[in-house]
Design a protein around this motif. Structure first.
Motif, PDB file in Angstrom:
ATOM      1  N   GLY A   7       0.809  -1.215   0.000  1.00 42.73           N
ATOM      2  CA  GLY A   7       0.000   0.000   0.000  1.00 42.73           C
ATOM      3  C   GLY A   7       0.837   1.258   0.000  1.00 42.73           C
ATOM      4  N   GLY A 166     -10.830   5.085  10.244  1.00 41.31           N
ATOM      5  CA  GLY A 166     -10.429   4.305   9.093  1.00 41.31           C
ATOM      6  C   GLY A 166      -9.940   5.179   7.951  1.00 41.31           C
ATOM      7  N   ALA A 167      -9.295   4.559   6.980  1.00 41.65           N
ATOM      8  CA  ALA A 167      -8.655   5.295   5.893  1.00 41.65           C
ATOM      9  C   ALA A 167      -9.653   6.052   5.018  1.00 41.65           C
ATOM     10  CB  ALA A 167      -7.838   4.331   5.036  1.00 41.65           C
ATOM     11  N   PHE A 219      -6.134   6.645   0.118  1.00 42.15           N
ATOM     12  CA  PHE A 219      -6.643   5.435   0.753  1.00 42.15           C
ATOM     13  C   PHE A 219      -5.519   4.431   0.996  1.00 42.15           C
ATOM     14  CE2 PHE A 219      -8.122   1.043   0.122  1.00 42.15           C
ATOM     15  CZ  PHE A 219      -8.905   0.915   1.263  1.00 42.15           C
ATOM     16  N   THR A 223      -4.162   3.409   4.702  1.00 40.05           N
ATOM     17  CA  THR A 223      -4.322   2.009   5.069  1.00 40.05           C
ATOM     18  C   THR A 223      -2.984   1.417   5.511  1.00 40.05           C
ATOM     19  OG1 THR A 223      -6.160   1.725   3.513  1.00 40.05           O
ATOM     20  CG2 THR A 223      -5.058  -0.274   4.274  1.00 40.05           C
TER      21      THR A 223
END
Length: 310
Positions: A7, A166-167, A219, A223
């Motif tokens: 990622g 969260g992302a 994102f 993440t």
């Protein structure tokens, strides 16, 4: 950890690909273009949030301050400082200063392993070599240091938010909040000239910036950040000039120099060295509980495209 590595590497490489669309949107007003980019990205991210059934999370005071700081420093201030530093003396000085991001993120984790510091130093050297040693004046240097603060803040201020939001929500909230801030900056700098009807090529360029460089890259980065921590994740910021080099070759718009290739090689070597340091259980615990790495600016990328950028 493998997912985190993929990622972080993908996010920073994708940011580097914006060199390929620089010619498409280069003539559009700088801050107006950034406002459009973040508006489109925010709409997409909010739709994804709704489609996934992610409910709105009421933020605590601490989270509100972190989100506001992330947006103001990591998105808006970063863009303003990069633009103004480039206006003062060209892009190479700010690119070189931002090349030190991996080192600062490595230090931000507390007591980094020696191999992580060595790896970050090698990445910085490689990114600096690929970007070009900066030359400029005091005004440009001060703006560049402001951009450095913004880029480091983009990662560090997100860490307390990611465990609960969260992302996707962190990306959606920050991009949406950046739009009115950029409108204010744009109106002060460019007036009503900050907007005009885009050409077909500019629509395609802004679409790429919004979807790939903002939605997807944000994102992926957010993440990976909790999985790797700022120190290890920051190593991959050195891949931005590598992404720019590869994009230039694929599109046939630029041929890498020997210094570009040597710099890319050093970046990869530094990442490999840094990854051998691993992550300690204590570091994972600190990150999980929310205690607190743009992108480098490629010489070939016009200043108006450098927004977290990256």
């Amino acid at each position: 950890m493998r997912n985190g590595i993929f990622g972080a590497a993908s996010a920073m490489f994708l940011v580097g690909t914006l060199a390929g669309v620089s010619g498409l949107v280069g003539a559009y007003p700088i801050y107006g273009g950034q406002a459009v980019r973040y508006l489109v990205a925010a709409v997409i991210l909010l739709l994804i949030t709704w489609a996934l059934g992610l409910r709105f999370v009421r933020l605590t005071l601490r989270e509100t301050l972190c989100l506001g700081g992330l947006t103001l420093l990591g998105l808006v201030l970063f863009n303003v400082c990069v633009v103004e530093s480039t206006r003062a003396s060209g892009p190479t000085l700010v690119g070189t200063v931002l090349g030190t991001v991996p080192l600062w993120l490595a230090l931000a984790g507390g007591r980094p392993a020696p191999r992580l510091l060595v790896g970050a130093g090698v990445v910085v050297a490689g990114a600096t070599l690929a970007t070009g040693l900066g030359t400029g004046n005091l005004t440009s240097l001060l703006w560049a240091l402001g951009a450095l603060v913004g880029e480091v803040s983009f990662s560090l201020l997100a860490i307390p938010l990611l465990p609960r939001l969260g992302a996707i929500r962190v990306s959606a909230y920050s991009t949406a909040l950046a739009v009115p801030m950029l409108l204010v900056v744009g109106l002060a700098d460019e007036g009503t000239a900050m907007f005009r009807a885009p050409t077909t090529a500019e629509v395609l360029g802004f679409g790429y910036l919004a979807v790939v460089i903002t939605v997807l890259a944000f994102f992926l980065w957010y993440t990976a950040l909790p999985k790797l921590g700022p120190g290890l994740a920051g190593l991959f910021a050195g891949l931005i000039p590598v992404g720019a080099i590869v994009t230039g070759v694929v599109l046939g718009v630029a041929t890498p120099t020997v210094y570009d290739l040597l710099g890319a090689g050093l970046v990869i070597a530094g990442i490999v060295v840094g990854l051998t340091a691993g992550r300690s259980p204590a570091g994972l615990g600190r990150l999980t509980h929310g205690n607190a790495g743009h992108p480098l600016v490629r010489r070939r990328i016009p200043a108006r495209l450098r927004r977290r950028g990256a």
